[in-house]
Design an enzyme around this catalytic site. Sequence first.
Site, PDB file in Angstrom:
ATOM      1  N   PHE A   1       0.866  -1.158  -0.062  1.00 29.99           N
ATOM      2  CA  PHE A   1       0.034  -0.089  -0.012  1.00 29.99           C
ATOM      3  C   PHE A   1       0.924   1.257   0.053  1.00 29.99           C
ATOM      4  O   PHE A   1       0.720   2.162  -0.923  1.00 29.99           O
ATOM      5  CB  PHE A   1      -0.953   0.084   1.256  1.00 29.99           C
TER       6      PHE A   1
ATOM      7  N   ASN B   1       9.734  -8.068   9.710  1.00 30.60           N
ATOM      8  CA  ASN B   1       9.879  -6.776  10.272  1.00 30.60           C
ATOM      9  C   ASN B   1      11.212  -6.535  11.060  1.00 30.60           C
ATOM     10  O   ASN B   1      11.630  -5.316  11.550  1.00 30.60           O
ATOM     11  CB  ASN B   1       8.694  -6.403  11.166  1.00 30.60           C
TER      12      ASN B   1
ATOM     13  N   TYR C   1       2.891  -6.835  16.322  1.00 30.34           N
ATOM     14  CA  TYR C   1       3.440  -6.054  15.144  1.00 30.34           C
ATOM     15  C   TYR C   1       4.166  -4.717  15.855  1.00 30.34           C
ATOM     16  O   TYR C   1       5.358  -4.591  15.192  1.00 30.34           O
ATOM     17  CB  TYR C   1       2.138  -5.401  14.481  1.00 30.34           C
TER      18      TYR C   1
END
Length: 306
Positions: free
Chosen positions: A12, A83, A133
């Site tokens: 995105f 990540n 996250y």
Amino acid sequence: MTRLMLLGADGFIGAHVRARLASEPDVDVTTVTRRGDVDADVRLDLAESPVAVAHTLRDVAPDVVVNCAGSTTGEASLLAANNLVAVSNLVDALLTAGRPVRLVHLGSVAEYGRIPAGEAAREESPERPVTPYGLTKLAGTHLVRTAAAAGLDAVTLRVTTPIGPDAPVLTLAGRLVGQLRQIEAEGAGGVTTGPLDDVRDFVDIRDVADAVVAVALRPRGRAALPSVLNVGSGVATPTREMVTALLALAGFTGGLRTDGGGAHRDTALPWQHADITRAREALGWSPRHTLESSLHDLWHSALAHC
């Protein structure tokens, strides 16, 4: 000519950064993705092999690397790989590249954890993430910050909740648009979401792309930027207010249930608001889009794809 390597070009944020860079005449962009079935110049899984990352960096020889790659959802092992391990491999390759390369890394406001209601997180605010996250994103930011202290030209942009054209179904707004389009096609139905009691700092995805490009193409020789900058709208908006505005924009008059699934990943964080003063002052950047214009363009981008 600036040679720029864009990692996560199919995501995105990455796709909008790619579109924004297309308007820069003196930038040669090499796009990189994990997947081999998308339009990109290079396929590379940053978490797979540190050697492969180093070889790709050597072959592309960029002046700037923009890291929009990563995972927002999934098992803890996936989040850690994409990540944390991926960032470790990238930072190691940059530190041993033997040539100056700037790194622009995309972080998240989730790294701050629970922001007290009514307050705006500043870059020096406590970092106490409460989700897998947020934890993995903070670990990645720590690696980038450590590399910056060791001499790497590196900045992490901590982004709030991006919204705008082509928002994916992983986002609340993207899921809402998908439901609305289905209802429109079937001629009946209602919208179902998870709880809408939280507050978010919704930032237009194009404003995020502007901030990324402002850092990436900042002339060398100017004063060094802080290692972390918040990127958001600077406005705290109740999620229910965003949902109501989107439904009204779509002309939806049916029912709304908030006792279903689909709760977005940040429900453990009831209040989100970022102080963007430092980014304004250091970059000369300010968000240009209102939430209303973001929702308008999101809805109409969905209609255009029909």
